[in-house]
Motif scaffolding. Structure first.
Motif, mmCIF file in Angstrom:
data_model
loop_
_atom_site.group_PDB
_atom_site.id
_atom_site.type_symbol
_atom_site.label_atom_id
_atom_site.label_comp_id
_atom_site.label_asym_id
_atom_site.label_seq_id
_atom_site.Cartn_x
_atom_site.Cartn_y
_atom_site.Cartn_z
ATOM 1 N N UNK A 244 -3.226 -21.661 -5.766
ATOM 2 C CA UNK A 244 -2.317 -20.522 -5.694
ATOM 3 C C UNK A 244 -2.999 -19.320 -5.037
ATOM 4 N N UNK A 245 -4.267 -19.117 -5.342
ATOM 5 C CA UNK A 245 -5.016 -18.018 -4.729
ATOM 6 C C UNK A 245 -5.088 -18.208 -3.218
ATOM 7 N N UNK A 246 -5.352 -19.432 -2.775
ATOM 8 C CA UNK A 246 -5.417 -19.714 -1.339
ATOM 9 C C UNK A 246 -4.081 -19.401 -0.660
ATOM 10 N N UNK A 247 -2.983 -19.789 -1.308
ATOM 11 C CA UNK A 247 -1.656 -19.533 -0.744
ATOM 12 C C UNK A 247 -1.395 -18.036 -0.657
ATOM 13 N N UNK A 248 -1.742 -17.307 -1.720
ATOM 14 C CA UNK A 248 -1.513 -15.860 -1.731
ATOM 15 C C UNK A 248 -2.407 -15.151 -0.716
ATOM 16 N N UNK A 249 -3.653 -15.582 -0.584
ATOM 17 C CA UNK A 249 -4.539 -14.976 0.412
ATOM 18 C C UNK A 249 -3.981 -15.164 1.815
ATOM 19 N N UNK A 250 -3.405 -16.329 2.072
ATOM 20 C CA UNK A 250 -2.795 -16.582 3.377
ATOM 21 C C UNK A 250 -1.599 -15.668 3.601
ATOM 22 N N UNK A 251 -0.790 -15.457 2.542
ATOM 23 C CA UNK A 251 0.370 -14.578 2.675
ATOM 24 C C UNK A 251 -0.039 -13.123 2.897
ATOM 25 N N UNK A 252 -1.071 -12.686 2.211
ATOM 26 C CA UNK A 252 -1.576 -11.322 2.400
ATOM 27 C C UNK A 252 -2.072 -11.138 3.831
ATOM 28 N N UNK A 253 -2.793 -12.131 4.346
ATOM 29 C CA UNK A 253 -3.301 -12.040 5.716
ATOM 30 C C UNK A 253 -2.162 -11.982 6.728
ATOM 31 N N UNK A 254 -1.083 -12.719 6.477
ATOM 32 C CA UNK A 254 0.056 -12.718 7.394
ATOM 33 C C UNK A 254 0.746 -11.362 7.442
ATOM 34 N N UNK A 255 0.747 -10.648 6.322
ATOM 35 C CA UNK A 255 1.430 -9.361 6.282
ATOM 36 C C UNK A 255 0.649 -8.255 6.978
ATOM 37 N N UNK A 256 -0.637 -8.480 7.218
ATOM 38 C CA UNK A 256 -1.429 -7.494 7.949
ATOM 39 C C UNK A 256 -1.396 -6.138 7.287
ATOM 40 N N UNK A 257 -1.033 -5.126 8.064
ATOM 41 C CA UNK A 257 -1.016 -3.751 7.559
ATOM 42 C C UNK A 257 0.306 -3.368 6.902
ATOM 43 N N UNK A 258 1.230 -4.316 6.817
ATOM 44 C CA UNK A 258 2.521 -4.027 6.186
ATOM 45 C C UNK A 258 2.325 -3.781 4.700
ATOM 46 N N UNK A 259 3.351 -3.221 4.057
ATOM 47 C CA UNK A 259 3.277 -2.961 2.619
ATOM 48 C C UNK A 259 3.153 -4.280 1.875
ATOM 49 N N UNK A 260 2.053 -4.486 1.225
ATOM 50 C CA UNK A 260 1.806 -5.745 0.538
ATOM 51 C C UNK A 260 1.315 -5.508 -0.888
ATOM 52 N N UNK A 261 1.658 -4.373 -1.461
ATOM 53 C CA UNK A 261 1.147 -4.002 -2.781
ATOM 54 C C UNK A 261 1.532 -5.027 -3.837
ATOM 55 N N UNK A 262 2.774 -5.550 -3.778
ATOM 56 C CA UNK A 262 3.202 -6.544 -4.765
ATOM 57 C C UNK A 262 2.378 -7.823 -4.648
ATOM 58 N N UNK A 263 2.140 -8.257 -3.412
ATOM 59 C CA UNK A 263 1.336 -9.464 -3.206
ATOM 60 C C UNK A 263 -0.097 -9.244 -3.667
ATOM 61 N N UNK A 264 -0.639 -8.067 -3.386
ATOM 62 C CA UNK A 264 -2.010 -7.772 -3.805
ATOM 63 C C UNK A 264 -2.138 -7.809 -5.331
ATOM 64 N N UNK A 265 -1.150 -7.243 -6.024
ATOM 65 C CA UNK A 265 -1.193 -7.267 -7.501
ATOM 66 C C UNK A 265 -1.101 -8.697 -8.017
ATOM 67 N N UNK A 266 -0.232 -9.491 -7.395
ATOM 68 C CA UNK A 266 -0.088 -10.885 -7.811
ATOM 69 C C UNK A 266 -1.376 -11.655 -7.558
#
Length: 346
Positions: A244-266
């Motif tokens: 799950x961490x690997x999947x979330x890290x990939x999603x965070x990387x895809x969002x780049x500089x976009x607002x990703x606060x929810x993903x970061x908390x998760x």
């Protein structure tokens, strides 16, 4: 709908779909190589159904979780409702679920249900512990909503390929169950809504494919499991958390500089869980009681049982202290052997 030898109860479920106050755009049925008349039942229903009915037979058995995900991937609408072959939908299920999506913009909507046992007139209310509008932070990382009660945005399937999901923590021979997977994906994409309405009747019988409501093990079997599976159970959860961490890290990387606060908390929550599992697994991998007691104390100091990673901190810490005294030595080897037999990755 996922089907497998469903001829006995399938007609009642199909009729309940046709009686919805808000009809579905389509019904997609994936069959897992039934040997009974399931195909004929579905095709006969399709002749008169007030919506298109598509039947697909898998070239090889997928088993229930992958069969549900295969059916979902074949759907063309914006929303997908998982449908068991042996339940009964109440007439307003799709209408009330659809209204909830319109009202909230949720990623997933679940609802309450009635549970009944085949051959009995008694019904019981099956209720999720959470209700209302839930943010990802409101859900404990391992919480999920049973598939028969779930409708979700189809674009959740695009978050990550289902073939990359972790192996299941209950049945490690196969990958994570479809409802656990979809609930996890929903937490990465927005809110979850749980309706108070009882919108389906869940049928329990001896041939339920998933078997999640069957009776538990005997006292002797539970003691044997405690003696032999301390490290094994923790290692399974640790492996799933890492994926799950690997999947979330990939999603965070895809969002780049976009607002990703929810993903970061998760992601932070799953990293906390990973750290806690490592500390708890260290307890099991000690062979002496003195060593395990020391590791248990270290895990307590490191916060391995704090509320963010342990749904019931005190009972869990007490349970694992007890396991530290009764579990057999050699837990590392036992876990490795069990995981290998199940085909679980190391």
């Amino acid at each position: 709908m996922a089907t497998y030898n469903g001829e006995r109860y399938l007609p009642e479920q199909l009729e309940s779909i046709a009686q919805q106050t808000l009809l579905p755009d389509e019904l997609v049925v994936c069959d897992d190589q039934s040997s009974d008349s399931t195909r004929a039942v579905v095709e006969d229903f399709g002749q008169t159904a007030p919506f298109p009915v598509y039947f697909h037979e898998n070239p090889q058995r997928l088993h229930f979780a992958d069969n549900f995900l295969e059916a979902a991937a074949r759907c063309r609408g914006d929303y997908v409702a998982f449908c068991d072959q042996d339940d009964v939908w109440l007439p307003e299920k799709l209408e009330r679920v659809g209204a909830a999506f319109d009202r909230t913009g949720a990623a997933l909507v679940a609802h309450q249900a009635l549970s009944f046992t085949e051959g009995s007139d008694r019904e019981e209310r099956f209720q999720f512990a959470h209700h209302g509008i839930l943010l990802p932070d409101d859900l404990f990382p391992w919480h999920f909503f049973f598939g028969f009660a779930c409708t979700f945005r189809r674009d959740l399937l695009d978050v990550s390929p289902s073939a990359l999901r972790p192996f299941d923590v209950i049945d490690p021979r196969r990958r994570l169950a479809h409802d656990r997977w979809i609930t996890f994906l929903a937490t990465t994409r927005g809110i979850v809504v749980v309706l108070p309405d009882e919108l389906a009747r869940y049928r329990q019988h001896d041939t339920n494919e998933s078997g999640w409501m069957r009776s538990g093990r005997s006292a002797g079997a539970a003691y044997s499991a405690a003696r032999n599976r301390f490290a094994y159970n923790l290692a399974k959860h640790l492996s799933a958390a890492r994926r799950f961490i690997e999947i979330l890290e990939e999603q965070v990387a895809k969002q780049g500089n976009a607002d990703r606060s929810d993903l970061d908390r998760l992601l932070d929550r799953w990293r906390e869980l990973d750290e806690a599992y490592r500390a708890r697994l260290a307890i099991a991998e000690e062979d002496t009681r003195a060593g395990r007691l020391k590791r248990w104390g270290e895990a307590m100091k490191r916060g391995a049982y704090r509320p963010s990673v342990a749904e019931r901190p005190l009972p869990m810490s007490a349970r694992e202290l007890a396991l530290a005294f009764i579990a057999r030595p050699g837990q590392r080897g036992l876990a490795k052997s069990m995981l290998s037999q199940a085909g679980y990755p190391e």
